[in-house]
Motif scaffolding. Structure first.
Motif, short mmCIF file in Angstrom:
data_model
loop_
_atom_site.label_atom_id
_atom_site.label_comp_id
_atom_site.label_asym_id
_atom_site.label_seq_id
_atom_site.Cartn_x
_atom_site.Cartn_y
_atom_site.Cartn_z
N PHE A 199 10.51 25.37 60.65
CA PHE A 199 9.94 25.83 61.91
C PHE A 199 8.42 25.66 61.91
CE2 PHE A 199 8.69 28.75 65.26
CZ PHE A 199 9.65 28.49 66.22
N SER A 224 7.70 22.13 62.60
CA SER A 224 7.92 21.78 64.01
C SER A 224 6.72 22.17 64.86
CB SER A 224 9.19 22.46 64.52
OG SER A 224 9.03 23.86 64.66
N VAL A 279 14.46 20.88 65.76
CA VAL A 279 14.30 22.28 66.18
C VAL A 279 14.23 22.35 67.70
CG1 VAL A 279 12.75 24.28 66.15
CG2 VAL A 279 13.21 23.02 64.03
N GLN A 292 13.91 16.70 60.83
CA GLN A 292 14.44 18.06 60.90
C GLN A 292 13.56 18.95 61.77
OE1 GLN A 292 17.40 19.16 59.75
NE2 GLN A 292 17.74 17.01 59.23
N GLN A 339 18.53 30.07 63.33
CA GLN A 339 19.10 28.83 62.80
C GLN A 339 18.17 28.13 61.80
OE1 GLN A 339 20.81 25.63 65.45
NE2 GLN A 339 18.94 24.57 64.80
N THR A 340 16.85 28.22 62.00
CA THR A 340 15.91 27.34 61.32
C THR A 340 15.24 28.00 60.13
OG1 THR A 340 15.44 26.43 63.53
CG2 THR A 340 13.97 25.78 61.74
#
Length: 246
Positions: free
Chosen positions: A56, A59, A145, A141, A50-51
């Motif tokens: 990522f 995150s 995650v 965003q 998805q990311t």
């Protein structure tokens, strides 16, 4: 260091393990390699799919905020802005050049440099708002995650449970193989739900709250810098910015 995060994680683990013990269970019953592999591997795989890579990476970079959050000192920031306004009032905007050169915060330094360059207030607002919203969106965003993984983990746990039950049903003739299949089925569900609700979702929400506090701090700096550009009185600037403390 954010002691509350450590206390919360420890309390959650103690509650789960302690409750299991009081019910007559033992820790070994909650340890199951196949179930952990299914839930953790499946959740990470869904998150990877998805990311975007840059999100990522961000995150992972901000994950440390859970234990070591960035220092956000609103009262101290207001005092700094008032100090800048006093310098500008006494020495003019060019007097802020040494302050800008020594400023550690990139956002504040950029604003001070715009003041020194004599940029119009509306242009300052436009330039700093781009940085403001871009950084806020980037951090939000990244925090999402972990929220998304918190949504996937329980479903992956159910997949693990179904796989365990399939294993059980295919070995009904072999009673010795039933125990491991049932264990994977139930432990995978526990892992999925616990992983989501005790770790991933709280982490995501806490990171979003930290990002929101940072945004409030940057908004305060933005308003203070614009007030200096418009030549407002330091006392008026201080009274205006104190509204951010509420």
């Amino acid at each position: 260091m954010d002691a509350l995060s450590l206390v919360g994680l420890s309390l959650a683990l103690v509650a789960i393990i302690g409750g299991n013990y009081l019910e007559g269970g033992h820790v070994g019953a909650l340890i199951n390699g196949p179930a952990a592999l299914i839930v953790i591997g499946g959740t990470l795989g869904a998150a990877f799919l998805q990311t975007p890579v840059n999100v990522f990476k961000r995150s992972l970079a901000i994950l440390r905020w859970i234990i070591l959050p960035p220092h956000i000192d609103l009262p101290g920031g207001i005092n700094r802005v008032v100090g800048w306004s006093m310098v500008a009032r006494k020495e003019g905007l060019l007097g802020l050049e040494p302050v800008a050169d020594s400023e550690a915060d990139p956002y504040a330094r950029k604003g001070l440099q715009l003041l020194v360059d004599g940029t119009e207030p509306e242009s300052i607002r436009g330039i700093l708002e781009v940085d403001f919203f871009t950084q806020e969106n980037r951090d939000i965003q990244a925090a999402k995650v972990f929220e998304s993984m918190g949504g996937y983990a329980p479903t992956i746990g159910i997949i693990g449970a179904v796989m365990g039950l399939i294993h059980v049903m295919s070995n009904l003739a072999d009673p010795g193989a039933l125990g491991s299949g049932i264990a994977v089925a139930f432990v995978a569900t526990i892992y999925g739900v616990a992983f989501a609700n005790l770790l991933l979702l709280p982490v995501g929400n806490k990171l979003k709250s930290i990002a929101a506090r940072q945004s409030v701090y940057r908004e305060m700096l933005l308003e203070g810098i614009l007030s200096i550009a418009e030549g407002e009185n330091p006392r008026s600037i201080e009274l205006k910015l104190q509204g951010f403390l509420n």
